[in-house]
Design a protein around this motif. Structure first.
Motif, mmCIF file in Angstrom:
data_model
loop_
_atom_site.group_PDB
_atom_site.id
_atom_site.type_symbol
_atom_site.label_atom_id
_atom_site.label_comp_id
_atom_site.label_asym_id
_atom_site.label_seq_id
_atom_site.Cartn_x
_atom_site.Cartn_y
_atom_site.Cartn_z
ATOM 1 N N GLU A 11 0.808 -1.215 0.000
ATOM 2 C CA GLU A 11 0.000 0.000 0.000
ATOM 3 C C GLU A 11 0.844 1.268 0.000
ATOM 4 O O GLU A 11 0.309 2.367 -0.027
ATOM 5 C CB GLU A 11 -0.953 -0.007 1.198
ATOM 6 C CG GLU A 11 -2.010 -1.094 1.094
ATOM 7 C CD GLU A 11 -3.014 -1.017 2.223
ATOM 8 O OE1 GLU A 11 -2.691 -0.474 3.298
ATOM 9 O OE2 GLU A 11 -4.133 -1.498 2.027
ATOM 10 N N ASP A 12 2.184 1.152 0.053
ATOM 11 C CA ASP A 12 3.074 2.308 0.014
ATOM 12 C C ASP A 12 3.336 2.671 -1.451
ATOM 13 O O ASP A 12 3.495 1.795 -2.297
ATOM 14 C CB ASP A 12 4.401 2.012 0.702
ATOM 15 C CG ASP A 12 4.229 1.694 2.182
ATOM 16 O OD1 ASP A 12 3.170 2.020 2.753
ATOM 17 O OD2 ASP A 12 5.166 1.112 2.766
ATOM 18 N N PHE A 31 4.215 7.925 0.103
ATOM 19 C CA PHE A 31 3.059 7.823 0.982
ATOM 20 C C PHE A 31 3.067 6.431 1.602
ATOM 21 O O PHE A 31 3.077 5.431 0.881
ATOM 22 C CB PHE A 31 1.753 8.032 0.202
ATOM 23 C CG PHE A 31 1.630 9.408 -0.383
ATOM 24 C CD1 PHE A 31 1.177 10.466 0.393
ATOM 25 C CD2 PHE A 31 1.951 9.646 -1.709
ATOM 26 C CE1 PHE A 31 1.059 11.732 -0.138
ATOM 27 C CE2 PHE A 31 1.832 10.913 -2.256
ATOM 28 C CZ PHE A 31 1.381 11.964 -1.468
ATOM 29 N N ASN A 32 3.071 6.368 2.936
ATOM 30 C CA ASN A 32 3.063 5.111 3.663
ATOM 31 C C ASN A 32 1.755 4.997 4.429
ATOM 32 O O ASN A 32 1.411 5.881 5.200
ATOM 33 C CB ASN A 32 4.214 5.027 4.670
ATOM 34 C CG ASN A 32 5.548 5.198 4.018
ATOM 35 O OD1 ASN A 32 6.155 6.248 4.141
ATOM 36 N ND2 ASN A 32 6.020 4.200 3.326
ATOM 37 N N ARG A 33 1.047 3.908 4.216
ATOM 38 C CA ARG A 33 -0.201 3.681 4.933
ATOM 39 C C ARG A 33 0.109 3.179 6.333
ATOM 40 O O ARG A 33 1.008 2.376 6.536
ATOM 41 C CB ARG A 33 -1.059 2.665 4.198
ATOM 42 C CG ARG A 33 -2.364 2.405 4.898
ATOM 43 C CD ARG A 33 -3.341 1.735 3.960
ATOM 44 N NE ARG A 33 -4.570 1.414 4.621
ATOM 45 C CZ ARG A 33 -5.540 2.294 4.849
ATOM 46 N NH1 ARG A 33 -5.418 3.523 4.465
ATOM 47 N NH2 ARG A 33 -6.646 1.913 5.458
ATOM 48 N N THR A 34 -0.646 3.674 7.286
ATOM 49 C CA THR A 34 -0.518 3.206 8.664
ATOM 50 C C THR A 34 -1.897 3.138 9.286
ATOM 51 O O THR A 34 -2.793 3.900 8.915
ATOM 52 C CB THR A 34 0.401 4.124 9.495
ATOM 53 O OG1 THR A 34 0.457 3.610 10.835
ATOM 54 C CG2 THR A 34 -0.103 5.546 9.534
#
Length: 101
Positions: A11-12, A31-34
């Motif tokens: 998802e990054d 963009f990194n999903r968390t």
């Protein structure tokens, strides 16, 4: 901005100018999903590299321009500095100097 998808890992996603990548002379955004919510208002984190000076000189320049050191839980062993602009938006000053284009 003319940015395109440069790299995707799960998802990054990294976006930037066509034909460049992380560490190149032009900025990219990753963009990194968390699943963890940010406690404050910041939802975007920027990393910067100087093109015309080394990290210590750029740190001095940024602090003189109004940045302040920010504590986000770093250990002190990182090769970067975490700073905040006058509005409190956090960003990192990376160690490696990027050559001018």
């Amino acid at each position: 901005m003319g940015y395109v998808e440069l790299h995707r890992n799960g998802e990054d996603i990294e976006i930037g100018p066509p034909g460049v990548g992380f560490g190149g002379p032009q900025p990219t955004i990753v963009f990194n999903r968390t699943d963890e919510p940010k406690a404050g208002k910041l939802r975007l984190h920027i990393d910067v590299n100087a093109t015309d000076r080394d990290q210590p000189e750029e740190l001095e320049r940024l602090l003189a321009a109004g940045a302040r050191v920010a504590d986000v839980g770093q250990t002190g062993m990182e090769p970067w500095h975490v700073l905040a602009d006058p509005e409190g938006n956090e960003f990192c000053l990376l160690r490696r100097r990027v050559p001018e284009m």
